[in-house]
Write a protein that holds these residues in place. Structure first.
Motif, PDB file in Angstrom:
ATOM      1  N   LYS A  51       5.229  31.504   5.939  1.00 14.84           N
ATOM      2  CA  LYS A  51       4.480  30.661   5.013  1.00 14.84           C
ATOM      3  C   LYS A  51       5.311  30.488   3.737  1.00 14.84           C
ATOM      4  O   LYS A  51       5.753  31.460   3.132  1.00 14.84           O
ATOM      5  CB  LYS A  51       3.140  31.315   4.676  1.00 14.84           C
ATOM      6  CG  LYS A  51       2.161  30.380   3.980  1.00 14.84           C
ATOM      7  CD  LYS A  51       0.867  31.088   3.608  1.00 14.84           C
ATOM      8  CE  LYS A  51      -0.012  31.267   4.816  1.00 14.84           C
ATOM      9  NZ  LYS A  51      -1.376  31.721   4.457  1.00 14.84           N
ATOM     10  N   ASN A  52       5.537  29.228   3.339  1.00 18.35           N
ATOM     11  CA  ASN A  52       6.311  28.979   2.119  1.00 18.35           C
ATOM     12  C   ASN A  52       5.414  29.095   0.884  1.00 18.35           C
ATOM     13  O   ASN A  52       4.236  29.425   0.981  1.00 18.35           O
ATOM     14  CB  ASN A  52       7.037  27.622   2.181  1.00 18.35           C
ATOM     15  CG  ASN A  52       6.094  26.435   2.168  1.00 18.35           C
ATOM     16  OD1 ASN A  52       4.915  26.540   1.838  1.00 18.35           O
ATOM     17  ND2 ASN A  52       6.629  25.284   2.540  1.00 18.35           N
ATOM     18  N   ASP A  53       5.979  28.816  -0.290  1.00 17.76           N
ATOM     19  CA  ASP A  53       5.231  28.951  -1.545  1.00 17.76           C
ATOM     20  C   ASP A  53       4.027  28.021  -1.632  1.00 17.76           C
ATOM     21  O   ASP A  53       3.099  28.267  -2.396  1.00 17.76           O
ATOM     22  CB  ASP A  53       6.160  28.696  -2.738  1.00 17.76           C
ATOM     23  CG  ASP A  53       7.238  29.750  -2.852  1.00 17.76           C
ATOM     24  OD1 ASP A  53       7.027  30.870  -2.330  1.00 17.76           O
ATOM     25  OD2 ASP A  53       8.295  29.467  -3.446  1.00 17.76           O
ATOM     26  N   ASN A  54       4.049  26.935  -0.870  1.00 16.92           N
ATOM     27  CA  ASN A  54       2.946  25.973  -0.875  1.00 16.92           C
ATOM     28  C   ASN A  54       1.887  26.288   0.178  1.00 16.92           C
ATOM     29  O   ASN A  54       0.953  25.519   0.370  1.00 16.92           O
ATOM     30  CB  ASN A  54       3.475  24.557  -0.668  1.00 16.92           C
ATOM     31  CG  ASN A  54       4.400  24.126  -1.775  1.00 16.92           C
ATOM     32  OD1 ASN A  54       4.196  24.471  -2.934  1.00 16.92           O
ATOM     33  ND2 ASN A  54       5.440  23.379  -1.420  1.00 16.92           N
ATOM     34  N   GLY A  55       2.079  27.383   0.911  1.00 17.37           N
ATOM     35  CA  GLY A  55       1.115  27.769   1.936  1.00 17.37           C
ATOM     36  C   GLY A  55       1.309  27.063   3.261  1.00 17.37           C
ATOM     37  O   GLY A  55       0.464  27.144   4.135  1.00 17.37           O
ATOM     38  N   SER A 102       9.185  26.778  10.310  1.00 18.63           N
ATOM     39  CA  SER A 102       9.896  27.448  11.379  1.00 18.63           C
ATOM     40  C   SER A 102      11.202  28.037  10.840  1.00 18.63           C
ATOM     41  O   SER A 102      11.919  27.396  10.086  1.00 18.63           O
ATOM     42  CB  SER A 102      10.191  26.450  12.506  1.00 18.63           C
ATOM     43  OG  SER A 102      10.931  27.078  13.516  1.00 18.63           O
ATOM     44  N   MET A 103      11.486  29.262  11.259  1.00 19.18           N
ATOM     45  CA  MET A 103      12.725  29.915  10.856  1.00 19.18           C
ATOM     46  C   MET A 103      13.418  30.443  12.110  1.00 19.18           C
ATOM     47  O   MET A 103      12.788  31.105  12.934  1.00 19.18           O
ATOM     48  CB  MET A 103      12.432  31.075   9.908  1.00 19.18           C
ATOM     49  CG  MET A 103      13.671  31.743   9.369  1.00 19.18           C
ATOM     50  SD  MET A 103      13.286  33.049   8.196  1.00 19.18           S
ATOM     51  CE  MET A 103      13.119  34.432   9.301  1.00 19.18           C
ATOM     52  N   GLU A 104      14.692  30.106  12.271  1.00 20.69           N
ATOM     53  CA  GLU A 104      15.458  30.558  13.423  1.00 20.69           C
ATOM     54  C   GLU A 104      16.314  31.765  13.060  1.00 20.69           C
ATOM     55  O   GLU A 104      16.841  31.859  11.967  1.00 20.69           O
ATOM     56  CB  GLU A 104      16.399  29.463  13.912  1.00 20.69           C
ATOM     57  CG  GLU A 104      15.752  28.360  14.659  1.00 20.69           C
ATOM     58  CD  GLU A 104      16.767  27.405  15.254  1.00 20.69           C
ATOM     59  OE1 GLU A 104      16.330  26.570  16.045  1.00 20.69           O
ATOM     60  OE2 GLU A 104      17.966  27.482  14.932  1.00 20.69           O
ATOM     61  N   THR A 105      16.442  32.639  14.042  1.00 20.84           N
ATOM     62  CA  THR A 105      17.338  33.781  13.919  1.00 20.84           C
ATOM     63  C   THR A 105      18.279  33.744  15.106  1.00 20.84           C
ATOM     64  O   THR A 105      17.840  33.634  16.252  1.00 20.84           O
ATOM     65  CB  THR A 105      16.550  35.103  13.938  1.00 20.84           C
ATOM     66  OG1 THR A 105      15.560  35.062  12.914  1.00 20.84           O
ATOM     67  CG2 THR A 105      17.457  36.285  13.724  1.00 20.84           C
TER      68      THR A 105
END
Length: 100
Positions: free
Chosen positions: A16-20, A24-27
């Motif tokens: 969740k970003n600062d705006n709620g 998606s985040m890749e590793t």
């Protein structure tokens, strides 16, 4: 078996970003494997099921954690089937849509 090819196992998660809003985040995890083309029978049987088999990657099964996407030589592949064999696992893949 020679495992000198570099393969990236890609896992996705959502944060969740600062705006709620969830993003998606890749590793990427770099591992070593052997890479082969899909066999003729794999290609034929996959085609009967609507798949387009491309590559078979063999790696140590302890490196694999059910990732559905891998990257090999700057191309992304989707894992559609696995096969465990002793301490190895074979990943059967097709070229990921959009990277054809």
């Amino acid at each position: 078996m020679d495992k000198s090819e570099v393969l990236f196992l890609i896992s996705s998660s959502y944060i969740k970003n600062d705006n709620g809003v969830f993003e998606s985040m890749e590793t990427k995890k770099q591992i070593f494997c052997s890479a082969d083309s899909a066999s003729q029978s794999e290609f034929f049987n996959g085609g009967l099921n609507g798949l387009k088999p491309q590559k078979k990657f063999t790696l140590f099964k302890y490196d694999y954690n059910d990732e559905e996407v891998v990257e090999f030589k700057n191309k992304r592949y989707t894992v559609y089937r696995t096969y465990e064999k002793d301490d190895d696992i074979e990943l059967y893949t097709e070229l990921r849509k959009g990277n054809e």
